[in-house]
Every structure is written in structure tokens, then in C-alpha cells.
Design a protein around this motif. Structure first.
Motif, short mmCIF file in Angstrom:
data_model
loop_
_atom_site.label_atom_id
_atom_site.label_comp_id
_atom_site.label_asym_id
_atom_site.label_seq_id
_atom_site.Cartn_x
_atom_site.Cartn_y
_atom_site.Cartn_z
N TYR A 1 -2.73 11.23 -1.91
CA TYR A 1 -1.38 10.64 -1.94
C TYR A 1 -1.28 9.72 -3.16
N TYR A 2 -0.05 9.51 -3.60
CA TYR A 2 0.21 8.51 -4.64
C TYR A 2 1.70 8.22 -4.65
N HIS B 1 0.85 -1.18 0.00
CA HIS B 1 0.00 0.00 0.00
C HIS B 1 0.89 1.24 0.00
N LEU C 1 -11.69 7.86 -3.05
CA LEU C 1 -12.81 7.18 -2.41
C LEU C 1 -13.09 7.83 -1.06
N PRO D 1 -10.36 10.63 2.69
CA PRO D 1 -10.31 9.49 1.76
C PRO D 1 -10.00 8.16 2.44
N GLY D 2 -10.68 7.13 1.96
CA GLY D 2 -10.37 5.77 2.37
C GLY D 2 -9.28 5.20 1.47
N ASP D 3 -9.22 5.69 0.23
CA ASP D 3 -8.21 5.23 -0.70
C ASP D 3 -8.07 6.28 -1.80
N VAL D 4 -6.88 6.39 -2.35
CA VAL D 4 -6.59 7.30 -3.46
C VAL D 4 -5.82 6.49 -4.49
N THR D 5 -6.31 6.49 -5.73
CA THR D 5 -5.70 5.68 -6.78
C THR D 5 -5.43 6.53 -8.02
N SER E 1 2.31 2.42 3.31
CA SER E 1 3.14 1.55 4.14
C SER E 1 4.44 2.26 4.48
N TRP F 1 1.08 10.54 6.84
CA TRP F 1 -0.29 10.73 6.34
C TRP F 1 -1.17 11.35 7.43
#
Length: 174
Positions: A121-122, A11, A69, A46-50, A14, A20
């Protein structure tokens, strides 16, 4: 069949989760500053950023930017504010830790006094196809969506430099 590159993937947060958490605190502090200046601010968590397209994408979607998300109630709030106001500017505050780029993006509808704060983030490696397309297109987008994925709010960053990694002159394939 084992793919060594796939096995090494983790992830993006990690090893940098504490950073974060600091980015989230910065987003909250930035939102408070906007409120003190008279803005109404919607904060997203966000729960997730893709990144899209991502290094692992197999289907071309035509989308370029970050898929964000968020919880359903936060999505409903942002969808409501976007229905009332035209978001035509943004501020972004960027930081990097290793291969991970972090940013707090504040989308602005100045005429309405509305702002939406979005931490993102990415990893540079995963986002390399997105970054190439952003460079070609000269713009980037944030695609904010709920878990159901059936609705989406799109924010455009027509001058995306503040969201891109600092060019350190290093080998991009490293």
C-alpha cells in the motif's frame, strides 16, 4: 516551529484498515489459487510499506519503489526461495480507496514453480516522488527486508502500470 502539513500526516492505513484486511484476505486467496495450480507460494505479511523516494526523503538513495518490512522468518523464507529461483514475471491486483493505492503483487519464477505473494500500500501524496521516478525509469522495485535492515531482496517490475494509481485526471497537488 509547527509544520501544518506534518501535523496532518497520518499512517497511510488510517481510516482504511478494514480494506487492508480485505487485501490481506485477497492475498491469501490468490496464494491458494496459485497452490491449486501447482505453484509453491511464499506469503508475506508486511509490518510497514514505504515508498522510496518519499515526499519526506532528504537523502537521495537511488532506490525507486516500495520498501517492504516483513517479519524475520518470512524474510528468511523469501531470501531462501530467491536464492533457488529466478523471478522474472509478476501479476498485480490493484485497488484504490481515496488517496491510498493497494496491491497484491505475486512475483513468479515460472521455471521453478515458485511464487511470492506481497500485499502493499502507499498514499499517492507521500509517493509522488516515487511515482515520478517510476514514470521516468519505466520500472519499479519491491525492496523486501527484515527489521534489522541489514539484508534485502529486490523484486523488479519492468512494466509497473498495474501497481500505479489510475489516472483520474484530477489535480495531483490536491
Amino acid at each position: 516551529m509547527n509544520d501544518p502539513d506534518r501535523e496532518k500526516e497520518t499512517h497511510p492505513l488510517s481510516g482504511v484498515m478494514e480494506f487492508w484486511e480485505n487485501v490481506m484476505a485477497d492475498m491469501e486467496a490468490t496464494a491458494a489459487e496459485y497452490r491449486e495450480a501447482g505453484w509453491t507460494v511464499t506469503e508475506l505479511h508486511p509490518g510497514d510499506v514505504t515508498p522510496v523516494p518519499a515526499r519526506v526523503d532528504t537523502v537521495e538513495t537511488g532506490r525507486v519503489g516500495l520498501d517492504v518490512l516483513v517479519p524475520g522468518d518470512e524474510f528468511d523464507a523469501v531470501e531462501d526461495v530467491v536464492g533457488r529461483a529466478a523471478f522474472d514475471a509478476y501479476d498485480a491486483y490493484r485497488a484504490e480507496r481515496g488517496d491510498v493505492v493497494f496491491a497484491v503483487v505475486v512475483m513468479q519464477a515460472e521455471d521453478a514453480g515458485e511464487a511470492v505473494a506481497v500485499p502493499v500500500y502507499y498514499t499517492k501524496k507521500e509517493a509522488s516522488p516515487m511515482l515520478e521516478r517510476v514514470d521516468e525509469d519505466g520500472e519499479m522495485r519491491l525492496y523486501v527486508r527484515p527489521l534489522s535492515g541489514d539484508r534485502r531482496v529486490v523484486f523488479v517490475q519492468s512494466d509497473p502500470e498495474a501497481l500505479l494509481p489510475v489516472d483520474d485526471g484530477g489535480d495531483e497537488d490536491a
